[in-house]
Design an enzyme around this catalytic site. Structure first.
Site, PDB file in Angstrom:
ATOM      1  N   HIS A 127     -78.727   4.483 -66.100  1.00 14.52           N
ATOM      2  CA  HIS A 127     -79.565   3.626 -65.264  1.00 14.52           C
ATOM      3  C   HIS A 127     -81.009   3.966 -65.619  1.00 14.52           C
ATOM      4  CE1 HIS A 127     -82.088   4.578 -61.745  1.00 14.52           C
ATOM      5  NE2 HIS A 127     -81.507   5.750 -61.699  1.00 14.52           N
TER       6      HIS A 127
ATOM      7  N   TYR B 243     -85.700  -0.742 -57.759  1.00 12.02           N
ATOM      8  CA  TYR B 243     -86.344  -0.068 -56.640  1.00 12.02           C
ATOM      9  C   TYR B 243     -87.687   0.459 -57.104  1.00 12.02           C
ATOM     10  CZ  TYR B 243     -84.889   4.361 -58.797  1.00 12.02           C
ATOM     11  OH  TYR B 243     -84.695   5.406 -59.675  1.00 12.02           O
TER      12      TYR B 243
ATOM     13  N   TYR C 186     -39.586   5.160 -39.431  1.00 13.79           N
ATOM     14  CA  TYR C 186     -41.014   4.916 -39.636  1.00 13.79           C
ATOM     15  C   TYR C 186     -41.756   6.109 -39.054  1.00 13.79           C
ATOM     16  CZ  TYR C 186     -45.751   3.650 -38.585  1.00 13.79           C
ATOM     17  OH  TYR C 186     -47.124   3.704 -38.493  1.00 13.79           O
TER      18      TYR C 186
ATOM     19  N   ASP D  83     -49.020   6.694 -43.139  1.00 11.45           N
ATOM     20  CA  ASP D  83     -47.863   6.288 -42.355  1.00 11.45           C
ATOM     21  C   ASP D  83     -46.924   5.552 -43.305  1.00 11.45           C
ATOM     22  OD1 ASP D  83     -48.181   3.107 -40.733  1.00 11.45           O
ATOM     23  OD2 ASP D  83     -49.257   3.803 -42.510  1.00 11.45           O
TER      24      ASP D  83
ATOM     25  N   GLY E 238     -48.612   0.726 -51.956  1.00  7.71           N
ATOM     26  CA  GLY E 238     -49.091   1.109 -53.282  1.00  7.71           C
ATOM     27  C   GLY E 238     -50.489   1.693 -53.274  1.00  7.71           C
TER      28      GLY E 238
ATOM     29  N   LEU F  11     -35.309  -5.699 -49.341  1.00  6.33           N
ATOM     30  CA  LEU F  11     -34.178  -5.626 -50.255  1.00  6.33           C
ATOM     31  C   LEU F  11     -34.621  -4.969 -51.556  1.00  6.33           C
ATOM     32  CD1 LEU F  11     -33.067  -9.284 -49.518  1.00  6.33           C
ATOM     33  CD2 LEU F  11     -31.923  -7.209 -48.689  1.00  6.33           C
TER      34      LEU F  11
END
Lengths: 314, 839, 255
Positions: free
Chosen positions: B226, B257, B533, B546, B563, B649
């Site tokens: 940068h 900036y 669960y 979870d 995922g 499934l």
């Protein structure tokens, strides 16, 4: 045979000229010297060559590089010199370059070593000494200047004989000639001649930060220098700058404070006999060229050294 | 520094930049002694990015994690007295940017940066007299923006660590190699000697990938440039007495900036083309002309920026006597997703990453990672920065560079929360992709997986179900009314879902039950064929994850998780395995694909393709078993994240298309509709108040606050048990509630739809803060089509968590929209008795 | 006045020089480029002279295509236009360099009149041949002073100061003349942003001269071995003062 341009001061050949003579000796064959200007006769007495040629002319009281070049060329051609060598000083290099033009030959400046042959093999300096170049010189007559302090000087000794010559100079050869001498802008001890040099680098931090550097230099009768970073920041004038494009110093001791040791700076310090680095970074590049080091902040170290000097002087 | 080089250490921290310094200090502050810190460069400026950083802190970020880390860092800089508050203004040249500032105001309020406000051009001029305000529309002003002395801070932190001898620091020390034995770091080889250590932290900024590679681990970042220049001396600044007396200006629309730096003006740019370098290219300190991370300036890349700077600050930049004194291409570290890389590497135990961190969050990161290392968890939830989050493809140099290349131009960009990447697409493709393409799937990418967000083939359903288009372009971007239509179709008949992106791990062995029992909240000693669960807690009792776990056999458990956080979860369970090898973990993510089938007609469809008993009695809710569908053995799991009757499934990946076709054909008479992730992840679950990890569930909130406590706590020990028991005894400081928006219409007459992270306030705009100092904000937002409402989830302080309460509002784009508290706690707004799910 | 300054693009090295594999050049992959400090002063002097006397300044370089960067840098501080003799990257020795420069000068002078002053660096930062300026002057038949640290133009001549010994020698050369300068001649200005922006639009003329064979031919470059010194640490901080003064006394500079 080889012709060496010998510079002189105070009636004696300069050190670098004696180094040039040493390089010439390495080529084999007879060596003659050429001395020009006031004091040449006296200096010729201690030039260790077969023949020392002294050029005298009323118009040569002051340095005139074209005139010198003319003299060099005339003599080289008359003697059939296969090489013309000069010390790598400002004026000598100037004259040699002009001579190279007149002779229609290349000039190899700042040579540190040569190997005779055709072409001549030589080593010369780049980047103010931080880099070397091995080169081949293709010329009828080898023209070289010697890098100062890269070859051991010959000892002064009497020449086999001394011959004077009065050159024929054209007006055009005297257009470029020293008309006057003036003092340099800053006073004080000249950096080039000082036996002690104390420099400050970026680590000093500000213009005011140089106070301890100046104090120590004054106590030691030395000169104050700085790195390019300092000059570029406007903390000190360029006349104080030590480095490849600044002053070249050759003190008995060089005290580098807050200087990192970039190659361009080190290029100006090759003549220093000893280097003491004061730096907070034990691995700064300057540490690999320094003989001694103090690890610490210069703002603490220098005042302490100055105080100790004063204490011992009573 | 003249002490002998150690031969062993409790921890070796490699790197003396802002991050390494902070981490080393905080490790000692938390009680570790025998910490050794090394760097190949000199002190205090080692030559890394910290040495040339712009050193300013803008606290407000749309990310809560980044804002928390930044605010914590600022607190530390203030305590170390190296913080200079100068204020900062982000200025807008376009209306689009002004709208983005209104969005910034929401984040400011949600994260508690209350001094931030919008300002007019005239106010900007007053604050920054050398600006040409005539080209601006307004600004976002944060008075607490500051500039810090990061080198000084680093020195202070190192010295504190060294005070009691807990920390030793060795500069000018190169790391030459690392030894790993049995998957654990053992020793570090350096130019001064070898150190035996079982904890090593790589805090090396742009060099980190090279260090990680020595140990066989990945720290996926790429050095990027940068540009910044410094001009001066500026006459106006010569009168000032400190380094910065005027606010920093971020010229957002041109990605630049400008800030005062003593008598100079520093001008930075993120506007140039992405310029990436490889870590191996970085020169050594001796070879570099400036520092290793200060590359030569490429003038051509700054051509437009000179014009922009001149436009904004003509008084200074147009002054012919103000010279360009310094110009560099500075190196910074960019990651594939823009977040830092923190935590223990998944490849090598004991090897930690603390990289890709800016000065503005350095100390906060150092403290957080030190807490993680010493205490087992950090106070600030670091799940978005967790280095174990990456899937394999994300660790490749090519991917890192490609994403960084695309991300760099967005550094000051306006980035929609749902914005999709353009490049590096199609890397992980479901076996059903051909069918999805034929249905006009709008593919969105998640950790490399291409997932249909919705299907264009369902466009006609929009009119059928009367779904409204969103009026504001921002709200409608990266969204489609088809999502809501698909939702209706599912609730009316049935929907089929591609869930290939699930991460799936099998934990098996004699010790599997005990290992899982210890890792999760729920009771795991259930009969074979049950689906559990369960939340996974941190030691402090907050949420680490979870997920669901199927007990396939006495000694075989299958963990299924989303995922997005799958890889972090994989490491979590791998770390939980017993040392005696009595349990193992196998990642079967790409061995199985998952198809979801839900809706009132789901059983009709499924029963038509299998002779196995899938009646409610024969296949109760929460069970899993292998059934035969045609020539396929299918693991069916009767759970539902969309809150309707149906199954997940599972079949081997190579059979996915076949199963899809079978179900599709069987579903046609039942009006089966292909449904995308828009339904699965948002509309379906929000109606049911199902919480999502990373949205509602974080370590910052407890199980009780999330309303997810079970009637009893299992007697077995598990991570976070003590904290959880304590939480059950206490009054929660906040309660997760479901809110609905009463009135969407904005002042301009357009209906607005908040997208998440907006503050929940009183009707007069006063923010809500709970007893732990946390602000109430929208954790998830989306349509509840079956309810006919727009749903927001938020944690509310108990005094405001009153069902039916109409005293609250959501502040979106600085406008307040009234909301009603629909449900306090976990009760589902739609079908609260779960009749559909359990039918 | 019409003033020319000749410059050479050189890499900006750090604390250590690294060579390419074939030892023919410095490895410049991550180095920036500039002109030598001597030439920066030449550029500044040219700009000042034209500011004071009117006329035009020109910058010239013999170098690779990327050397345009250095020409634009000169234009950014006020030089009016540039001449780029584009090479393919092979090194040109001093004779060849001077020859190409002379040809370009002749072409420009026949088009728009003679240069009153031509500035070059006393020596280039890299190859340090110390002769290009003199060769150019000789070929053009103009007087030349070298190593100049101060100058002033008075009427039809230029007064130049050269350091020697402890003082300065003064030359007076009739114009047109060639002067090789050293850093310290002046304090070069930094370009302003508007200056940079204008530089991009100033005229630049390009030609591609053919390189003659080198008579001073580089065989290879060598990084000097150095003495591999291990600096003896006298101490740390202020505590080292006694050891330092001991050393100074030993050398004989302490009193």
């Amino acid at each position: 045979m080889n012709l060496v341009l010998v510079e002189h001061t105070e009636g004696a050949p300069t050190d670098v000229s004696l180094q040039a003579l040493a390089l010439a000796a390495g080529l084999g064959g007879e060596t003659h010297a050429l001395l020009i200007g006031p004091g040449a006769v006296e200096a010729a007495a201690t030039v260790p060559v077969a023949v020392a040629h002294v050029a005298e002319h009323p118009s040569l009281q002051a340095f005139a590089p074209d005139a010198w070049a003319s003299i060099i060329c005339t003599l080289a051609e008359r003697l059939g010199a296969s090489a013309v060598i000069a010390p790598g000083s400002g004026p000598a290099t100037d004259a040699m370059a002009r001579a190279a033009v007149r002779l229609g030959e290349p000039l190899a400046a700042n040579v540190t070593a040569i190997t005779p042959g055709s072409p001549l093999l030589l080593t010369r300096v780049r980047w103010g000494g931080s880099l070397l170049e091995e080169a081949r010189l293709h010329s009828g007559r080898a023209l070289l200047t010697v890098a100062p302090h890269s070859v051991a000087a010959l000892a002064p000794a009497a020449p086999g004989s001394v011959e004077t010559l009065t050159p024929e100079l054209a007006d055009a050869d005297l257009v470029v000639q020293v008309r006057d001498r003036v003092a340099p802008p800053a006073g004080g001890v000249s950096l080039a001649d000082a036996k002690v040099v104390v420099t400050g680098g970026r680590g000093v931090g500000s213009a005011e930060g140089f106070a301890p550097v100046e104090e120590l230099a004054a106590l030691l009768g030395g000169a104050v220098g700085c790195s390019r970073a300092v000059t570029m920041s406007g903390w000190r004038p360029h006349t104080d700058q030590v480095g490849q494009t600044g002053n070249k110093i050759a003190p008995d001791i060089y005290i580098a404070c807050g200087v990192s040791g970039a190659t361009q700076h080190i290029a100006g310090t090759k003549g220093a006999k000893r280097i003491l680095a004061v730096n907070t970074d034990p691995e700064a590049p300057i540490m690999s060229v320094a003989d001694y080091a103090v690890i610490g902040d210069l703002h603490e170290v220098l005042p302490a050294v100055s105080a100790e000097l004063r204490r011992r002087r009573g | 520094m003249s002490s002998a080089f150690p031969t062993s250490a409790r921890a070796v921290v490699i790197g003396c930049g802002i991050v390494g310094n902070s981490l080393a200090y905080h490790l000692t502050r938390l009680g570790w002694t025998d910490v050794v810190q090394i760097d190949k460069g000199p002190l205090p400026n080692t030559g890394g990015s910290t040495g040339h950083a712009s050193n300013f802190i803008f606290p407000v970020d749309h990310s809560k994690e980044m804002t928390q880390l930044t605010l914590e860092s600022q607190r530390q800089y203030i305590e170390m007295d190296v913080n200079t508050e100068c204020g900062g203004i982000e200025v807008a040249r376009t209306e689009e940017r002004m709208e983005e500032f209104r969005r910034r105001m929401a984040s400011a309020k949600s994260w508690g940066v209350d001094s931030a406000r919008l300002v007019t051009p005239a106010e900007i001029k007053e604050l920054v007299p050398y600006i040409d305000e005539s080209i601006l529309l307004g600004g976002f002003y944060c008075p607490t923006v500051s500039v810090v002395d990061s080198l000084r801070a680093g020195t202070i932190m190192r010295e504190r660590g060294m005070e009691n001898g807990a920390l030793q620091v060795f500069a000018n020390t190169d790391v030459t190699g690392m030894d790993v034995e049995h998957g654990r770091i053992r020793r570090v080889h350096t130019s001064r000697g070898t150190i035996e250590a079982e904890t090593v932290v790589v805090a090396c900024g742009v060099w980190s990938p090279m260090l990680a590679k020595m140990a066989g681990a990945h720290i996926p970042l790429t050095p990027a440039v940068h540009q910044m220049i410094d001009v001066g001396p500026v006459p106006r600044f010569e009168a000032t007495s400190s380094a910065i007396e005027f606010p920093i200006v971020r010229d957002m629309d041109v990605f630049m900036y400008e800030r005062q730096d003593g008598v100079g003006l520093e001008i930075g740019s993120y506007a140039h083309r992405s310029i990436l370098h490889d870590p191996e290219e970085i020169p050594s300190i001796e070879e570099a002309a400036l520092s290793p991370t200060e590359f030569p300036f490429t003038q051509a890349d700054f051509a437009d920026q000179m014009e922009h700077a001149l436009e904004l600050m003509p008084e200074i930049v147009g002054n012919e006597s103000v010279g360009v004194k310094y110009a560099i291409n500075g190196l910074i570290a960019l990651t594939p997703d823009g977040m830092p890389l923190l935590g223990e590497t998944p490849e090598v135990k004991g090897l930690w990453s603390c990289a890709a961190v800016w000065v503005k969050e350095g100390p906060g990161v150092g403290k957080s990672v030190a807490e993680w290392m010493v205490l087992g968890e950090s106070h600030i939830d670091l799940h978005s920065s967790d280095v174990s989050r990456f899937h394999d493809h994300q660790k490749t140099r090519n991917h890192v560079k490609a994403r960084a290349f695309e991300a760099f131009p967005k550094t000051y960009g306006i980035v929609h929360p749902s914005e999709q990447w353009a490049g590096e697409r199609g890397l992980r493709v479901s076996p059903m992709v051909a069918r999805e393409q034929a249905l006009g799937a709008a593919f969105y990418e998640a950790v490399g997986w291409e997932r249909p967000q919705w299907y264009e083939a369902n466009a006609s359903l929009v009119e059928r179900y009367g779904v409204e288009q969103r009026g504001a372009e921002w709200d409608a971007r990266w969204w489609s009314p088809i999502i809501n239509a698909e939702h209706h179709a599912m609730r009316e008949h049935a929907g089929i879902f591609d869930l290939s992106a699930f991460a799936i791990f099998d934990v098996a062995g004699r010790g599997a039950l005990d290992a899982l029992q210890h890792a999760v909240l729920a009771q795991m000693d259930v009969p074979v064929g049950r689906v559990v669960y369960t939340p996974v807690l941190s030691p402090g009792g907050g949420f680490k994850s979870d997920l669901t776990i199927m007990r396939l056999d006495d000694e075989v458990f299958r963990i299924v998780t989303g995922g997005a956080h799958g890889m972090a979860d994989r490491k979590l369970f791998a770390d939980a395995l017993p040392a005696d090898g009595s349990a193992s973990l196998v990642d079967v993510t790409t061995a199985y694909t998952t198809i979801g089938l839900w809706g009132p007609r789901a059983r009709d469809i499924l029963s038509s393709v299998t002779s196995d008993d899938v009646s409610h009695e024969g296949f109760p809710f929460g069970r899993c078993r292998v059934i035969e569908i045609g020539s396929q053995l299918v693991l069916a799991s009767r759970i539902s994240y969309v809150g309707d009757l149906g199954w997940e499934l599972y079949v081997p990946m190579e059979q996915g298309a076949r199963l899809w076709d079978v179900l599709w054909e069987a579903g046609q008479p039942h009006s089966l509709t292909a449904c995308g992730i828009g339904v699965y992840a948002t509309t379906g679950r929000l109606e049911k108040a199902y919480r999502a990890y990373g949205a509602e569930l974080e370590t910052e909130y407890t199980v009780v606050e999330a309303g997810m406590q079970r009637p009893t706590v299992k007697e077995q020990d598990f991570v976070g048990k003590d904290a959880h028991l304590r939480h059950r005894e206490e009054e929660p400081a906040a309660i997760l509630c479901t809110l609905t928006v009463d009135d969407h219409v904005s002042a301009s007459g357009v209906k607005r739809y908040p997208l998440g992270r907006e503050p929940i306030t009183l009707r007069d705009g006063t923010p809500l803060t709970d007893a732990k100092g946390r602000r109430s904000y929208v954790t998830s937002a989306g349509a509840g089509p079956s309810l006919g409402k727009y749903i927001l989830m938020a944690y509310l302080p108990p005094e405001h968590a009153v069902e039916g309460s109409q005293e609250l509002a959501v502040e979106y784009m600085t406008e307040r929209f009234p909301v009603t508290v629909d449900v306090v706690g976990a009760r589902a707004p739609f079908d609260p008795d779960n009749t559909r799910v359990r039918s | 006045m019409k003033v020319l300054v000749c410059v050479k693009r050189v890499p900006m090295t750090g604390g250590r020089i690294v060579l390419t594999h074939d030892e023919q050049a410095i490895e410049t992959k991550h180095l920036g480029f500039a002109v030598s400090p001597h030439e920066e002063c030449g550029e500044e002097e040219a700009v000042r002279l034209v500011e004071a006397n009117g006329g035009e300044s020109v910058v010239l370089t013999l170098g690779v295509a990327e050397a345009e960067e250095q020409l634009r840098d000169a234009m950014a501080i006020g030089v009016d236009r540039g001449i780029h003799l584009v090479t393919d990257g092979e090194e040109w020795d001093p004779e060849a360099t001077a020859g190409a420069i002379v040809e370009a000068i002749r072409a420009d002078e026949s088009a728009s009149g003679p240069f009153d002053l031509i500035f070059l660096g006393n020596e280039s930062a890299d190859s340090g041949g110390y002769q290009v300026g003199l060769r150019v002057a000789s070929a053009l038949g103009r007087p030349c002073a070298t190593g100049i640290k101060a100058l002033s133009v008075e009427g039809g001549s230029v007064r130049c100061e050269q350091e020697f010994g402890g003082g300065r020698d003064v030359y007076e050369l009739p114009l047109p003349a060639v002067v090789t300068v050293l850093e310290g001649l002046n304090l070069p200005r930094y370009p302003s942003v508007p200056g940079r922006m204008r530089a991009g639009k100033k005229p630049l003329e390009r030609t591609e001269p053919a390189r003659p064979a080198s008579r001073l031919e580089r065989a290879r470059l060598v990084v000097p071995a150095g003495e591999a010194k291990q600096a003896a640490v006298l101490g740390h901080g202020a505590d080292a003062a006694a050891a330092v003064v001991d050393l100074l006394e030993q050398i004989g500079v302490a009193s």
